[in-house]
Design a protein around this motif. Structure first.
Motif, PDB file in Angstrom:
ATOM      1  N   GLN A 157      14.242 -80.349  15.354  1.00 49.10           N
ATOM      2  CA  GLN A 157      15.250 -79.947  14.592  1.00 49.10           C
ATOM      3  C   GLN A 157      15.680 -81.143  13.889  1.00 49.10           C
ATOM      4  O   GLN A 157      16.043 -80.898  12.873  1.00 49.10           O
ATOM      5  CB  GLN A 157      16.400 -79.395  15.707  1.00 49.10           C
ATOM      6  CG  GLN A 157      17.411 -78.755  14.961  1.00 49.10           C
ATOM      7  CD  GLN A 157      17.025 -77.308  14.173  1.00 49.10           C
ATOM      8  OE1 GLN A 157      15.853 -76.733  14.569  1.00 49.10           O
ATOM      9  NE2 GLN A 157      17.616 -76.894  13.315  1.00 49.10           N
ATOM     10  N   ALA A 158      15.735 -82.233  14.285  1.00 51.55           N
ATOM     11  CA  ALA A 158      16.337 -83.433  13.592  1.00 51.55           C
ATOM     12  C   ALA A 158      15.724 -83.712  12.452  1.00 51.55           C
ATOM     13  O   ALA A 158      16.076 -84.116  11.418  1.00 51.55           O
ATOM     14  CB  ALA A 158      16.261 -84.647  14.524  1.00 51.55           C
ATOM     15  N   ALA A 159      14.139 -83.590  12.627  1.00 52.73           N
ATOM     16  CA  ALA A 159      13.343 -83.923  11.154  1.00 52.73           C
ATOM     17  C   ALA A 159      13.524 -82.895  10.295  1.00 52.73           C
ATOM     18  O   ALA A 159      13.503 -82.981   9.148  1.00 52.73           O
ATOM     19  CB  ALA A 159      12.082 -83.748  11.783  1.00 52.73           C
ATOM     20  N   ILE A 160      13.879 -81.299  10.671  1.00 50.09           N
ATOM     21  CA  ILE A 160      14.111 -80.361   9.712  1.00 50.09           C
ATOM     22  C   ILE A 160      15.217 -80.663   8.918  1.00 50.09           C
ATOM     23  O   ILE A 160      15.336 -80.453   7.763  1.00 50.09           O
ATOM     24  CB  ILE A 160      14.141 -79.084  10.591  1.00 50.09           C
ATOM     25  CG1 ILE A 160      12.521 -78.597  11.068  1.00 50.09           C
ATOM     26  CG2 ILE A 160      14.536 -77.678   9.691  1.00 50.09           C
ATOM     27  CD1 ILE A 160      12.656 -77.387  12.071  1.00 50.09           C
ATOM     28  N   GLU A 161      16.183 -81.076   9.671  1.00 49.02           N
ATOM     29  CA  GLU A 161      17.688 -81.393   9.221  1.00 49.02           C
ATOM     30  C   GLU A 161      17.516 -82.480   8.156  1.00 49.02           C
ATOM     31  O   GLU A 161      18.123 -82.507   6.817  1.00 49.02           O
ATOM     32  CB  GLU A 161      18.584 -81.686  10.221  1.00 49.02           C
ATOM     33  CG  GLU A 161      19.994 -81.935   9.600  1.00 49.02           C
ATOM     34  CD  GLU A 161      21.074 -82.479  10.814  1.00 49.02           C
ATOM     35  OE1 GLU A 161      21.655 -83.676  10.820  1.00 49.02           O
ATOM     36  OE2 GLU A 161      21.174 -81.603  11.703  1.00 49.02           O
ATOM     37  N   GLU A 162      16.672 -83.379   8.626  1.00 43.84           N
ATOM     38  CA  GLU A 162      16.584 -84.556   7.398  1.00 43.84           C
ATOM     39  C   GLU A 162      15.764 -84.249   6.124  1.00 43.84           C
ATOM     40  O   GLU A 162      16.370 -84.640   5.184  1.00 43.84           O
ATOM     41  CB  GLU A 162      15.774 -85.814   8.288  1.00 43.84           C
ATOM     42  CG  GLU A 162      15.516 -86.818   7.536  1.00 43.84           C
ATOM     43  CD  GLU A 162      14.833 -88.105   8.052  1.00 43.84           C
ATOM     44  OE1 GLU A 162      14.152 -89.167   7.343  1.00 43.84           O
ATOM     45  OE2 GLU A 162      14.654 -88.105   9.378  1.00 43.84           O
ATOM     46  N   GLU A 163      14.718 -83.359   6.544  1.00 45.12           N
ATOM     47  CA  GLU A 163      14.093 -83.136   5.214  1.00 45.12           C
ATOM     48  C   GLU A 163      14.858 -82.146   4.224  1.00 45.12           C
ATOM     49  O   GLU A 163      14.703 -81.991   3.246  1.00 45.12           O
ATOM     50  CB  GLU A 163      12.731 -82.395   5.699  1.00 45.12           C
ATOM     51  CG  GLU A 163      11.754 -83.403   6.310  1.00 45.12           C
ATOM     52  CD  GLU A 163      11.387 -84.558   5.354  1.00 45.12           C
ATOM     53  OE1 GLU A 163      11.596 -84.496   4.225  1.00 45.12           O
ATOM     54  OE2 GLU A 163      11.100 -85.678   5.926  1.00 45.12           O
TER      55      GLU A 163
END
Length: 268
Positions: A193-199
């Motif tokens: 979820q953190a990586a999706i938010e960052e992208e």
């Protein structure tokens, strides 16, 4: 205490009302309890309501909302005056000095013949002022963290552009959007979820960059898109009502067809 000798009567009355509201024994309990921090959200809200009145082309509402925004300035000025920091007069005087300083072509001998040249001179003067306040100030210094995210992204990009860190053309920035879409897709397929938010953040930032280079304000563009979505969705609801239905009694395919109908109606 603010010297109201040379202040127009309506402003003097407003300042007196504010002082009365903040009076420690005779004032309003709510107004007496406020601070800079508690009033700040209302200040932001009033600025947005001014923008909304402008977007609606509602001049009577604009007059009222500008008054509400002015009251926020008066409230902050009163808080500062009570702390012995500055008053309304000091705010007006500092603003006048800044406007004269930033318009040397009007109040001085500078030769600036176009709006673009004035914008460039304005930004240069602001940079000099930031440097004077803080010798270590970088290109991105002074962009308020409290700005709406789209607005702040555009401001940061504009500052970076002034020192040469820029794509230069909207078409080149658009290629970056394509890259960010692919990276977001990869994370959606199996990322955290953190990586999706960052992208997603990177994608939004890149889209803002395209708008900036195309001369489009991202905040305004999204506000208009919101209004368009709301207008078309309300049309879907109206068309469904004519059929004796609600959106929850419909399905995506049906609502999508009605959405396309709403789009077509707007063109003709």
């Amino acid at each position: 205490m603010t010297d109201t000798t040379d202040i127009p009567a309506p402003i003097s009355r407003l300042l007196a009302i504010m002082a009365k509201l903040r009076h420690p024994t005779e004032g309003c309990p709510w107004d007496r309890e406020q601070s800079f921090a508690t009033i700040a959200p209302y200040t932001i809200e009033e600025a947005y309501e001014v923008a909304d009145a402008i977007a609606q082309n509602d001049l009577p509402a604009l007059k009222e909302e500008l008054g509400d925004l002015l009251f926020q300035v008066v409230f902050h000025a009163r808080l500062a005056e009570e702390q012995g920091q500055f008053d309304f007069n000091a705010i007006a005087e500092a603003l006048s000095d800044k406007m004269v300083r930033r318009h040397p072509h009007v109040f001085g001998a500078a030769d600036i013949r176009s709006a673009d040249a004035q914008t460039e001179a304005w930004e240069t003067q602001k940079a000099h002022e930031r440097k004077a306040k803080d010798a270590a100030a970088g290109a991105l210094s002074g962009v308020p963290v409290g700005f709406p995210a789209l607005m702040r992204a555009q401001k940061l990009q504009k500052r970076a552009s002034r020192v040469g860190f820029d794509w230069g053309e909207a078409s080149l920035a658009l290629e970056k959007v394509g890259e960010e879409v692919e990276e977001l897709g990869a994370e959606l397929a199996g990322g955290t979820q953190a990586a999706i938010e960052e992208e997603l953040g990177d994608l939004l930032f890149s889209v803002v960059n395209v708008g900036r280079l195309a001369g489009v304000d991202a905040e305004t563009a999204l506000r208009n898109a919101n209004a368009k979505f709301e207008r078309r969705f309300r049309r879907i609801e109206a068309l469904l009502t004519e059929q004796g239905k609600t959106p929850t009694q419909s399905n995506l395919a049906e609502m999508d067809a009605l959405w396309n109908r709403a789009k077509h109606e707007e063109k003709f």
